[in-house]
Enzyme design. Structure first.
Site, PDB file in Angstrom:
ATOM      1  N   TYR A  20       0.818  -1.209   0.000  1.00  0.00           N
ATOM      2  CA  TYR A  20       0.000   0.000   0.000  1.00  0.00           C
ATOM      3  C   TYR A  20       0.859   1.269   0.000  1.00  0.00           C
ATOM      4  O   TYR A  20       0.400   2.334  -0.387  1.00  0.00           O
ATOM      5  CB  TYR A  20      -0.940   0.037   1.217  1.00  0.00           C
ATOM      6  N   LYS A  37       3.317 -15.465   2.594  1.00  0.00           N
ATOM      7  CA  LYS A  37       3.219 -16.205   1.326  1.00  0.00           C
ATOM      8  C   LYS A  37       4.656 -16.520   0.922  1.00  0.00           C
ATOM      9  O   LYS A  37       5.133 -16.125  -0.153  1.00  0.00           O
ATOM     10  CB  LYS A  37       2.487 -15.333   0.286  1.00  0.00           C
ATOM     11  N   ASP A  74      -3.112 -18.241   1.910  1.00  0.00           N
ATOM     12  CA  ASP A  74      -4.273 -18.919   1.320  1.00  0.00           C
ATOM     13  C   ASP A  74      -4.850 -19.956   2.282  1.00  0.00           C
ATOM     14  O   ASP A  74      -6.064 -20.066   2.464  1.00  0.00           O
ATOM     15  CB  ASP A  74      -3.935 -19.532  -0.048  1.00  0.00           C
ATOM     16  N   ASP A  81      -5.302  -6.672   5.903  1.00  0.00           N
ATOM     17  CA  ASP A  81      -6.470  -5.907   5.475  1.00  0.00           C
ATOM     18  C   ASP A  81      -7.598  -6.856   5.081  1.00  0.00           C
ATOM     19  O   ASP A  81      -8.752  -6.710   5.496  1.00  0.00           O
ATOM     20  CB  ASP A  81      -6.064  -5.025   4.274  1.00  0.00           C
ATOM     21  N   ASP A 118     -11.174  -8.463   7.707  1.00  0.00           N
ATOM     22  CA  ASP A 118     -12.592  -8.342   7.356  1.00  0.00           C
ATOM     23  C   ASP A 118     -13.252  -9.719   7.385  1.00  0.00           C
ATOM     24  O   ASP A 118     -14.382  -9.870   7.851  1.00  0.00           O
ATOM     25  CB  ASP A 118     -12.771  -7.712   5.966  1.00  0.00           C
TER      26      ASP A 118
END
Ligand code: NAD
Length: 354
Positions: A141, A186, A219, A243, A247
């Site tokens: 970001y 990852k 994942d 992020d 959620d």
């Protein structure tokens, strides 16, 4: 004690829920004899309208001078045109950077009375009690961006120091809880993730040897979060993975409106906000759930002001209110919902010293 708190209502339902967070703080001040000096400032879309800047200099100065900041939410369709020159979100990214808050804590706990009202099976979510620690000021970001007509790129980079400091926040939190840390990356594909895993392993081994550490690929983590969420205690991860996964994790609790967050840096000062956005679809109707903001006020008392007993008093009041069936529309499931203000007043009235 005396403390300066800057209040940023923001946009949409932001001012509605923030009012109830403030009500809880004022009740704590009255009951426990603290003086909270509250300063309200424009921030986000409303600041674009009033000052032509999502983070006006006066707002930033107030935040930098405060002991803590309570934020509602920002943004909305009015400021979202693709060609908009000024965006509320730019103000939020800048505020986080200016405050140096690099660790975003998001607790997710399933209240027993709400275990049946989530979209998952009650036996999967019952007993969930976890905290995400999301790295907040690095990664993709904040990396360099390029764009031409046919291609685009966003650079993801992390330094070892950035990973070390957020790992320490997560390590300290795990020591104060059930002493289990899950790090998500990852590392089978990304170089930043290989660095992440290496640094987390080193810091935890040398500084937090009493905490059990596991590493999971992002994942697989997305799957395990809804398959076996009660297994998690503290979870640490980089900015974008955090992020997205936070959620997902918030849905374990039943509604976006229930979850608080704290953004912390090296000092005591922090930025506290519910995890939801400005919810333009329900703004102005007085039906938003204020619990995420009220619980953010509790985190503010605990982490920035060192008032753990007072924080627990707010959390107890929320739990009692939910136990007694207090429901805003988002969690009413057919029952008679209360308004934002009714929920806030009922919770404030339940705050007690013991
Ligand atoms: P949102 O979180 O605002 O809303 C998603 C859904 O959840 C909506 O149906 C909304 O009504 C509901 N909801 C959210 N909070 C609720 C509450 N307290 N009580 C009851 N229901 C609630 O997400 P969105 O619709 O994708 O975004 C709306 C705006 O908010 C956008 O402009 C976005 O950029 C902004 N946003 C801001 C923040 C922030 O301020 N930190 C975070 C996320 C999104």
């Amino acid at each position: 004690m005396m403390a300066n708190i800057t209040v940023l209502g923001g946009d949409g339902i932001g001012p509605e829920v923030t009012r109830e967070g403030v009500r809880a703080l004022q009740e704590v001040g009255r009951l426990f004899g603290h003086e909270f000096v509250l300063t309200e400032c424009d921030f986000g879309g409303i600041a674009i309208d009033n000052h032509n800047d999502p983070l006006p200099a006066t707002t930033l100065a107030s935040c930098l001078a405060a002991d803590a900041i309570l934020l509602g939410a920002i943004g909305g369709p009015k400021w979202s045109a693709p060609d908009a020159k000024l965006r509320p979100e730019t103000g939020l990214l800048r505020l986080r950077r200016e405050l140096g808050v690099y660790a975003n804590l998001r607790p997710v706990a399933v209240h027993p009375a709400l275990a049946d009202s989530t979209t998952l099976k009650a036996e999967v979510v019952r007993g969930v009690d976890l905290v995400f620690v999301r790295e907040l000021t690095g990664g993709i970001y904040f990396g360099a961006k390029t764009r031409d007509a046919d291609s685009a790129s966003d650079l993801c980079s992390y330094s070892a120091a950035e990973v070390e400091r957020v790992t320490r926040v997560a390590g300290r939190l795990a020591q104060a809880r059930r002493r289990k840390l899950t790090s998500i990356d990852k590392s089978n594909v990304l170089e930043t993730s290989r660095l992440w895993r290496e640094v987390v392993t080193r810091v935890m081994k040398s500084e937090f040897p009493d905490v059990a550490v596991e590493h999971i690929l992002v994942d697989a983590a997305a799957m395990h979060l809804i398959r076996r969420p009660t297994d998690f205690d503290v979870i640490v991860t980089e900015n974008m993975f955090g992020d997205i996964l936070t959620d997902e994790a918030s849905m374990l609790a039943g509604s976006l409106g229930l979850s608080p967050s704290a953004s912390l840096g090296d000092g005591k000062r922090g930025l506290y906000e519910p995890i939801h956005g400005s919810a333009p679809d329900i703004a102005g109707k007085g039906i938003a759930n204020p619990v995420g903001t009220i619980l953010s006020a509790a985190l503010l008392l605990r982490h920035s002001l060192g008032l753990a007993v007072e924080a627990a008093a707010i959390e107890r009041a929320v739990a009692t209110a939910l136990d007694r069936g207090l429901r805003t529309a988002d969690i009413a499931a057919g029952g008679r919902p209360v308004s934002t203000a009714e929920a806030g007043a009922a919770i404030a009235a339940l705050i007690t010293k013991v």
